[in-house]
Design an enzyme around this catalytic site. Structure first.
Site, PDB file in Angstrom:
ATOM      1  N   SER A 222       0.869  -1.188   0.000  1.00 31.63           N
ATOM      2  CA  SER A 222       0.000   0.000   0.000  1.00 31.63           C
ATOM      3  C   SER A 222       0.897   1.226   0.000  1.00 31.63           C
ATOM      4  CB  SER A 222      -0.856   0.007   1.257  1.00 31.63           C
ATOM      5  OG  SER A 222      -1.452   1.284   1.417  1.00 31.63           O
TER       6      SER A 222
ATOM      7  N   TYR B  68      -1.995  -1.160  10.287  1.00 31.08           N
ATOM      8  CA  TYR B  68      -2.099  -1.435   8.845  1.00 31.08           C
ATOM      9  C   TYR B  68      -0.887  -0.860   8.109  1.00 31.08           C
ATOM     10  CZ  TYR B  68      -4.299  -1.652   4.181  1.00 31.08           C
ATOM     11  OH  TYR B  68      -4.584  -1.913   2.860  1.00 31.08           O
TER      12      TYR B  68
HETATM   13  P1  NAD Z   1     -11.557  -6.414  -0.075  1.00 27.37           P
HETATM   14  O1  NAD Z   1     -11.950  -6.424   1.361  1.00 27.37           O
HETATM   15  O2  NAD Z   1     -12.579  -6.065  -1.097  1.00 27.37           O
HETATM   16  O3  NAD Z   1     -10.896  -7.812  -0.449  1.00 27.37           O
HETATM   17  C1  NAD Z   1     -10.132  -8.547   0.445  1.00 27.37           C
HETATM   18  C2  NAD Z   1     -10.553  -9.996   0.301  1.00 27.37           C
HETATM   19  O4  NAD Z   1      -9.711 -10.781   1.149  1.00 27.37           O
HETATM   20  C3  NAD Z   1     -12.008 -10.266   0.746  1.00 27.37           C
HETATM   21  O5  NAD Z   1     -12.708 -10.898  -0.309  1.00 27.37           O
HETATM   22  C4  NAD Z   1     -11.859 -11.181   1.956  1.00 27.37           C
HETATM   23  O6  NAD Z   1     -12.877 -12.165   2.042  1.00 27.37           O
HETATM   24  C5  NAD Z   1     -10.517 -11.818   1.701  1.00 27.37           C
HETATM   25  N1  NAD Z   1      -9.895 -12.307   2.936  1.00 27.37           N
HETATM   26  C6  NAD Z   1      -9.905 -11.718   4.167  1.00 27.37           C
HETATM   27  N2  NAD Z   1      -9.267 -12.496   5.044  1.00 27.37           N
HETATM   28  C7  NAD Z   1      -8.842 -13.595   4.367  1.00 27.37           C
HETATM   29  C8  NAD Z   1      -8.138 -14.771   4.736  1.00 27.37           C
HETATM   30  N3  NAD Z   1      -7.722 -14.979   5.992  1.00 27.37           N
HETATM   31  N4  NAD Z   1      -7.883 -15.693   3.777  1.00 27.37           N
HETATM   32  C9  NAD Z   1      -8.301 -15.507   2.507  1.00 27.37           C
HETATM   33  N5  NAD Z   1      -8.989 -14.429   2.092  1.00 27.37           N
HETATM   34  C10 NAD Z   1      -9.244 -13.479   3.022  1.00 27.37           C
HETATM   35  O7  NAD Z   1     -10.297  -5.423  -0.151  1.00 27.37           O
HETATM   36  P2  NAD Z   1      -9.611  -4.733  -1.402  1.00 27.37           P
HETATM   37  O8  NAD Z   1      -9.802  -3.281  -1.256  1.00 27.37           O
HETATM   38  O9  NAD Z   1      -9.957  -5.408  -2.667  1.00 27.37           O
HETATM   39  O10 NAD Z   1      -8.078  -5.019  -1.032  1.00 27.37           O
HETATM   40  C11 NAD Z   1      -7.255  -5.963  -1.693  1.00 27.37           C
HETATM   41  C12 NAD Z   1      -5.817  -5.727  -1.245  1.00 27.37           C
HETATM   42  O11 NAD Z   1      -5.412  -4.396  -1.593  1.00 27.37           O
HETATM   43  C13 NAD Z   1      -5.616  -5.836   0.265  1.00 27.37           C
HETATM   44  O12 NAD Z   1      -4.361  -6.415   0.520  1.00 27.37           O
HETATM   45  C14 NAD Z   1      -5.629  -4.395   0.718  1.00 27.37           C
HETATM   46  O13 NAD Z   1      -4.945  -4.247   1.931  1.00 27.37           O
HETATM   47  C15 NAD Z   1      -4.895  -3.737  -0.444  1.00 27.37           C
HETATM   48  N6  NAD Z   1      -5.097  -2.300  -0.601  1.00 27.37           N
HETATM   49  C16 NAD Z   1      -6.343  -1.768  -0.742  1.00 27.37           C
HETATM   50  C17 NAD Z   1      -6.454  -0.396  -0.919  1.00 27.37           C
HETATM   51  C18 NAD Z   1      -7.789   0.256  -1.076  1.00 27.37           C
HETATM   52  O14 NAD Z   1      -7.836   1.499  -1.138  1.00 27.37           O
HETATM   53  N7  NAD Z   1      -8.872  -0.498  -1.188  1.00 27.37           N
HETATM   54  C19 NAD Z   1      -5.328   0.416  -0.943  1.00 27.37           C
HETATM   55  C20 NAD Z   1      -4.075  -0.169  -0.793  1.00 27.37           C
HETATM   56  C21 NAD Z   1      -3.971  -1.526  -0.632  1.00 27.37           C
END
Ligand code: NAD
Length: 275
Positions: A159, A172
């Site tokens: 991130s 985080y």
């Molecule tokens: P999201 O919550 O939509 O997706 C995360 C998925 O991970 C969910 O479907 C959840 O069921 C699954 N998950 C949670 N715990 C789990 C486990 N123990 N085993 C397997 N699956 C599991 O989130 P997103 O926004 O799509 O984020 C995806 C990635 O991008 C993450 O690593 C997040 O930290 C990172 N990220 C997101 C943003 C943002 O702005 N959304 C920014 C930077 C980084």
């Protein structure tokens, strides 16, 4: 050439978009998620569009679950060529209520208020485990298929808060800094056996996890939401599609001499000092 690509957390917003984009390029895609129905739905949508995908239940924190998932992937598509470590997220118990500590925070008894001194070890542990261990454990399981073979790589999802921590979310930010650091470590470690390791550092993308922090019910921006836009030179949140180009590049031979990089995809957020 068609590859077998495993994505964790791919029932979620960002990685389901990546799964679809990779399937459109002709790759076999294994959609792993803790939520089996979400994984199946993404795989179903890809299949309807003519792609090859399976939904697989997997908990990135449990080795047995990952070993079972790998078996399913191997049975359906053969060896894994590429792993995208997408599962991740934050926990409210590792988040402070205020960006800056104030004297009056010491005596704030409002229900749900959390100063630095109220941060809960369980929330911090959850966040470090999900993001860091949740990247390391799937790598231990799936990278075994990659050792010594051509064209294999790992893409972690860090991130932009790994470069400079965001206020309120120490766990985080720290956990994603660990993911970026591990990306470099692993790139070096696997450099002699043909596995490249890189990461994306997404900026702010409106998703279910952060929507209520960044937008109000009427769709207008919260104070924090506005602050983010003001700090983003390109003046908008990211769209999941903004991650696709870099993902296709890092998962293909077009980046075959690239390993150990963490690419910011943030509209210039990390580059901007605010002045
Ligand atoms: P999201 O919550 O939509 O997706 C995360 C998925 O991970 C969910 O479907 C959840 O069921 C699954 N998950 C949670 N715990 C789990 C486990 N123990 N085993 C397997 N699956 C599991 O989130 P997103 O926004 O799509 O984020 C995806 C990635 O991008 C993450 O690593 C997040 O930290 C990172 N990220 C997101 C943003 C943002 O702005 N959304 C920014 C930077 C980084």
């Amino acid at each position: 050439m068609s590859k077998t690509i495993v994505l964790t957390g791919a029932g979620g917003v960002l990685c389901s978009t990546l799964a679809e984009a990779l399937a459109k390029k002709g790759h076999n895609v294994a959609v792993l998620d803790l939520r089996k129905e979400a994984a199946d739905k993404v795989a179903e949508d890809i299949t309807k569009l003519g792609g090859k995908a399976i939904g697989v239940e997997a908990n990135v924190l449990e080795k047995d679950s990952l070993i079972k998932a790998k078996q399913e992937v191997n049975n359906a598509f053969g060896k894994c060529d590429i792993l995208v470590n997408g599962a991740g997220g934050n926990h409210p118990l590792g988040t402070t209520s205020n960006p800056f500590f104030q004297m009056e925070d010491l005596n704030n008894t409002t229900e749900g208020f959390k100063s630095f001194f109220d941060l809960d070890a369980k929330g911090i542990e959850f966040t470090f485990n999900l993001n860091f261990l949740g990247t390391l454990l799937p790598t231990q399981i799936f990278a075994k298929d990659m050792v010594g073979r051509d064209g294999c790589s790992i893409l972690n999802i860090s991130s932009m808060n790994a470069f400079t921590p965001l206020t309120k979310i120490p766990a985080y930010s720290g956990a994603k800094a660990a993911v970026s650091n591990f990306t470099q470590w692993l790139a070096v470690h696997f450099s002699k056996v043909g596995i490249r390791v890189n990461a994306l550092a997404p900026g702010f993308f409106l998703t279910d996890q952060n929507r209520s922090l960044l937008t109000k019910e009427d769709g207008s921006l919260t104070q924090r939401g506005q602050q983010i836009i003001d700090q983003t030179p390109m003046g908008r949140y990211g769209e999941p599609e903004d991650l696709v180009g870099t993902t296709l590049w890092l998962c293909s031979d077009a980046s075959k001499f690239v390993t150990g990089v963490v690419v910011p995809i943030d509209g210039g957020f990390a580059a901007y000092s605010g002045v």
